[in-house]
Enzyme design. Structure first.
Site, short mmCIF file in Angstrom:
data_model
loop_
_atom_site.label_atom_id
_atom_site.label_comp_id
_atom_site.label_asym_id
_atom_site.label_seq_id
_atom_site.Cartn_x
_atom_site.Cartn_y
_atom_site.Cartn_z
N GLY A 142 50.89 23.41 -42.83
CA GLY A 142 51.73 24.40 -42.86
C GLY A 142 52.38 24.69 -44.22
O GLY A 142 52.75 25.62 -44.57
N TYR A 153 50.03 23.22 -39.39
CA TYR A 153 50.65 22.15 -38.91
C TYR A 153 50.99 20.87 -40.07
O TYR A 153 50.05 20.83 -40.78
CB TYR A 153 49.70 21.62 -37.80
CG TYR A 153 50.14 20.55 -36.94
CD1 TYR A 153 51.59 19.85 -37.03
CD2 TYR A 153 49.46 19.59 -36.00
CE1 TYR A 153 52.02 18.88 -36.12
CE2 TYR A 153 49.97 18.83 -35.21
CZ TYR A 153 51.26 18.33 -35.27
OH TYR A 153 51.76 17.17 -34.30
N CYS A 154 52.22 20.51 -40.05
CA CYS A 154 52.66 19.63 -41.00
C CYS A 154 52.28 19.69 -42.28
O CYS A 154 52.82 20.89 -42.53
CB CYS A 154 52.01 18.01 -40.48
SG CYS A 154 52.34 16.66 -41.43
N VAL A 155 51.71 19.27 -43.23
CA VAL A 155 51.30 19.38 -44.49
C VAL A 155 50.41 20.86 -44.70
O VAL A 155 50.37 21.44 -45.88
CB VAL A 155 50.85 18.19 -45.40
CG1 VAL A 155 49.63 17.86 -44.95
CG2 VAL A 155 50.71 18.62 -46.78
N LEU A 213 54.10 24.52 -37.59
CA LEU A 213 54.44 23.42 -36.39
C LEU A 213 54.73 22.18 -37.34
O LEU A 213 54.10 21.64 -38.22
CB LEU A 213 53.31 23.08 -35.75
CG LEU A 213 52.41 24.23 -35.33
CD1 LEU A 213 51.37 23.89 -34.07
CD2 LEU A 213 53.52 24.93 -34.17
#
Length: 611
Positions: free
Chosen positions: A349, A345-347, A373
Site C-alpha cells: 500500500g 496491503y502493508c508496504v 489495508l
C-alpha cells in the site's frame, strides 16, 4: 498433575511434594545423557558454518546496538550516586515486600501478592505458580524486576525519543527471554513434566532443537507450526486463476470468475513483498480474494518474485514500473478497461500510494480508486519497527546486504516475531524444546514462516525514505526524477487500520490519510495487522468503526470519540464503498482475455520459491 495439586488440603502443594521428586533416577540419568547428545549435535550445527567462514545471520538486533543503547540508560543511573542509591532502594524494597509475603504465606496467612501478572499473561497460568511457595516467589521476583527495569527506562532523562523507544524495546526483549517460564528449574509445569517423564520431554525437545539449528545453518530456525501438512497451491492459495504475464520482478495473476456477470472496472491487488500474497487467499473459508471474486470483481494480483542477487539493484522505481505499471498494462490487455480499482496491503500500500503521485505527475490516471489495508503513508508514529531503523543500523544493514545483494528472509521474519516475542517466540521455545511437543499444523503460522528476501536497493530506499526520513507524506520523496506530491491525488480513497496493529499503528494510518488531495474514508477494525484484515463475514468476529474523514477532525482521539461501532467484518462495508465506483455489470471475463495467453495456473511459480 496440576489437578492433583488442587485436591490436597486447600489446594496447596508442598514445595517438596511427590510431584517434584525424581521417580526413576536411572531412567532420568539415561535421558539426561541422551539430551546432552542432542545438545552436542546442535552445537556442532552452530559451529560448522562459522568454521567454514560462511556468512552468518546476526539477527535484526546487533549486540553492539543493544549494548550501546542500554549503556545510555545505565550511564544516567550510575554516574550520579544519589540516583544509583534511589534505583537500588526501589528494587530492594520491592524484594523485601516479596520476601515478607512469602514468609506470611509460609506461616499460613493469605496475604495479597505485592505484584500480579498482567491480565491474560499465559506464562503463569499453571496452578503451581500460586500454590508452590518457591515458584510463587520466583514469579513475583521476576515481575517486580521487569517492572523496575521498565521504570528505569521511562525515568531516564536526556534520551531522545528514538533511543528511549529502542531501550524500552530491548528491555522488553530481555525480560521476555529471562522469564522463569522459559527454564525447566523455575517453571512448575515444566519441572513436573520433566520428572514425570524422567526427562524424555527434554530428549525430544533437544532433538528438535538440533534439527532446527541445522535447518537454519547455524542460526536457530524456530518452528511455529507443522509445516509438512501444507503446500502452497494444494492446501492454500487455491482460488482458481491463471498467471497471465510475468517479468523478473513479478507475475500477474487473473482469477477465474465465479459469477455470470462482473463489474466493468477490474480490481488489482498490490500485496507486500515482505510477505507472500496468499495471506489474502489462505484457504477457501478465509480467502479475501475468493470473496471478492464471488462478489463480482475481476481480480488481478501482483505476485512478487522472491528476489536474489539478480534483483539487487531493483529500487522503488523498478517495482512501480515493472510491478504496478506492468500490472495496469496487462489488466488493460486482458479486459480492455483503461481504469482500474486498486488495493494495497502493508508496504504494498505504501508503494501504491507513492505510485499514485508518480503516475499523476506523468499524466497516467488509470487508477480510479485506491484502498489501503494497514498501509502507512506517514511514518511519524510508525510503531515498534522503528527501533530497527536509524543511520547506524541502516549502514550496518547495507554492509551486510552488499555481499549477496539482498536481506535474507529470516531477518525480516525474526524482526516481525520480535514485535510480539511473548506470543511468537517464547511460547514455541517452551513447547518445542522444553516440553518436547511437535507444534500443531496452523496455516497462518505456515504463511508467517514462508519468508521472502528483500532486494538491497528496494529495502534501503524504503527504510531511509519512509521510516528514517518520512519523505512520502511531506512531498519530499523523489522517484525516477519525479518529486511526489500526494496532494495532487484526488481519487476516492479507503484506508483500513487495525486497533492492535504493532506494524502499522492506527494513529499512523490515520495521519497518512491527510496527505492526499481527496477526503479519505478511514475505517478502524478490531484485532491486529493480519487477523483484522483477514476477517470473513461468515466468522462474525471482531467489529469495525467508521467516522468522519481524518481531514475533518483535529486529532485521532477526536475521530475515536465520533466513530460508530459496527459488529462483524469490514468487508461488506468496503464493498458498499467500492461498488458505486466499479461500473455496471458486464459479461464475466476469462483469464487473459483474447490478448494474453495464460502461462500457468494460479498461484504461479514465484510465490512457491522458498527463501
Amino acid at each position: 498433575m496440576a489437578a492433583e495439586e488442587t485436591k490436597a488440603g486447600d489446594g496447596a502443594a508442598p514445595a517438596g511434594g511427590e510431584d517434584y521428586v525424581v521417580k526413576d533416577p536411572e531412567a532420568f540419568a539415561l535421558n539426561m545423557a541422551r539430551m546432552l547428545e542432542q545438545i552436542g549435535k546442535a552445537a556442532a550445527a552452530w559451529v560448522e558454518p562459522r568454521e567454514k567462514g560462511e556468512p552468518i545471520d546476526s539477527g535484526p538486533i546487533p549486540m553492539t546496538e543493544l549494548v550501546q543503547t542500554l549503556s545510555r540508560v545505565s550511564e544516567y543511573w550510575l554516574t550520579d550516586p544519589a540516583r544509583a542509591i534511589e534505583a537500588q532502594t526501589s528494587l530492594f524494597s520491592g524484594y523485601l515486600a516479596v520476601w515478607n509475603n512469602s514468609i506470611r504465606k509460609l506461616a499460613g496467612e493469605g496475604p495479597a501478592a505485592p505484584i500480579e501478572p498482567e491480565r491474560g499473561d499465559k506464562r503463569f497460568a499453571d496452578a503451581g505458580w500460586d500454590k508452590n511457595l518457591f515458584f510463587d516467589f520466583v514469579k513475583q521476583t521476576y515481575l517486580l524486576t521487569s517492572k523496575w527495569a521498565d521504570d528505569l527506562v521511562t525515568r531516564t532523562e536526556g534520551l531522545d525519543e528514538h533511543t528511549r523507544h529502542k531501550a524500552a524495546f530491548y528491555v522488553k526483549q530481555l525480560s521476555n527471554a529471562l522469564a522463569p517460564s522459559n527454564f525447566v528449574m523455575t517453571n512448575p509445569e515444566l519441572y513436573r513434566e520433566t520428572l514425570a517423564s524422567n526427562g524424555e520431554n527434554l530428549v525430544r525437545g533437544m532433538k528438535m532443537f538440533a534439527e532446527d539449528m541445522a535447518a537454519g545453518r547455524g542460526t536457530l530456525r524456530l518452528r511455529q507450526a507443522d509445516y509438512t501438512k501444507y503446500e502452497v497451491g494444494r492446501d492454500m492459495a487455491v482460488s482458481p486463476g491463471k498467471v497471465v504475464a510475468e517479468n523478473d520482478v513479478c507475475q500477474i495473476i487473473q482469477y477465474a470468475p465465479q459469477t455470470e456477470t462482473v463489474f466493468r472496472r477490474p480490481l488489482m491487488i498490490v500485496p507486500p513483498w515482505i510477505n507472500k500474497f496468499y495471506i489474502l487467499d489462505l484457504n477457501p473459508e478465509k480467502s479475501f480474494i475468493k470473496w471478492l471474486v464471488e462478489a463480482g470483481h475481476t481480480v488481478f494480483v501482483v505476485s512478487w518474485v522472491n528476489p536474489d542477487e539478480r534483483q539487487a539493484r531493483k529500487d522503488w522505481k523498478d517495482y512501480i514500473e515493472e510491478g504496478i505499471v506492468f500490472g495496469l498494462d496487462r489488466v488493460k490487455a486482458a479486459t480492455g478497461e483503461d481504469v482500474v480499482n486498486t488495493i494495497g496491503y502493508c508496504v504494498g500500500g505504501t508503494l501504491l500510494g507513492a505510485s499514485l503521485a508518480y503516475l499523476k505527475a506523468r499524466g497516467d490516471e488509470r487508477i480510479g480508486s485506491a484502498t489501503f489495508l494497514t498501509a502507512q503513508i506517514d511514518f511519524t508514529h510508525a510503531g515498534d519497527l522503528k527501533v530497527f531503523v536509524d543511520e547506524n543500523q541502516i549502514r550496518a544493514m547495507e554492509q551486510s546486504m552488499a555481499a549477496k545483494g539482498y536481506l535474507d528472509g529470516s531477518q525480516m521474519a525474526m524482526a516481525f516475531n520480535l514485535l510480539r516475542s511473548g506470543d511468537l517466540i517464547w511460547p514455541y521455545f517452551v513447547n518445542n524444546y522444553l516440553k518436547g511437543k511437535e507444534p500443531l499444523p496452523f496455516d497462518l503460522l505456515y504463511w508467517n514462516a514462508d519468508s521472502t528476501r528483500m532486494p538491497m536497493a528496494n529495502h534501503l530506499f524504503y527504510l531511509r525514505n519512509c521510516y528514517l526520513e518520512n519523505r512520502l507524506s511531506r512531498g519530499q520523496m523523489e522517484i525516477g526524477g519525479v518529486k511526489l506530491d500526494l496532494r495532487t491525488v484526488d481519487i476516492p480513497i479507503y484506508s483500513l487500520a487495525t486497533k492492535e496493529d504493532h506494524i502499522a499503528p492506527a494513529r499512523s494510518v490515520f495521519i497518512g490519510c491527510r496527505a492526499f488531495g481527496s477526503k479519505a474514508t478511514y475505517v478502524l477494525t478490531g484485532s491486529g495487522h493480519i487477523a483484522g484484515v483477514v476477517n470473513p463475514p461468515a466468522k462474525n468476529k471482531y467489529q469495525y468503526w467508521t467516522g468522519p474523514s481524518p481531514v475533518d477532525v483535529a486529532t485521532f482521539e477526536d475521530w475515536l470519540l465520533a466513530a460508530k461501532e459496527t459488529p462483524g467484518s469490514w468487508w461488506p462495508h468496503w464493498h458498499d464503498w467500492a461498488a458505486p465506483q466499479s461500473g455496471e455489470q458486464v459479461k464475466a471475463r476469462k483469464p487473459g482475455g483474447r490478448k494474453l495467453k495464460p502461462i500457468e495456473d494460479a498461484p504461479g511459480r514465484y510465490v512457491k520459491v522458498k527463501a
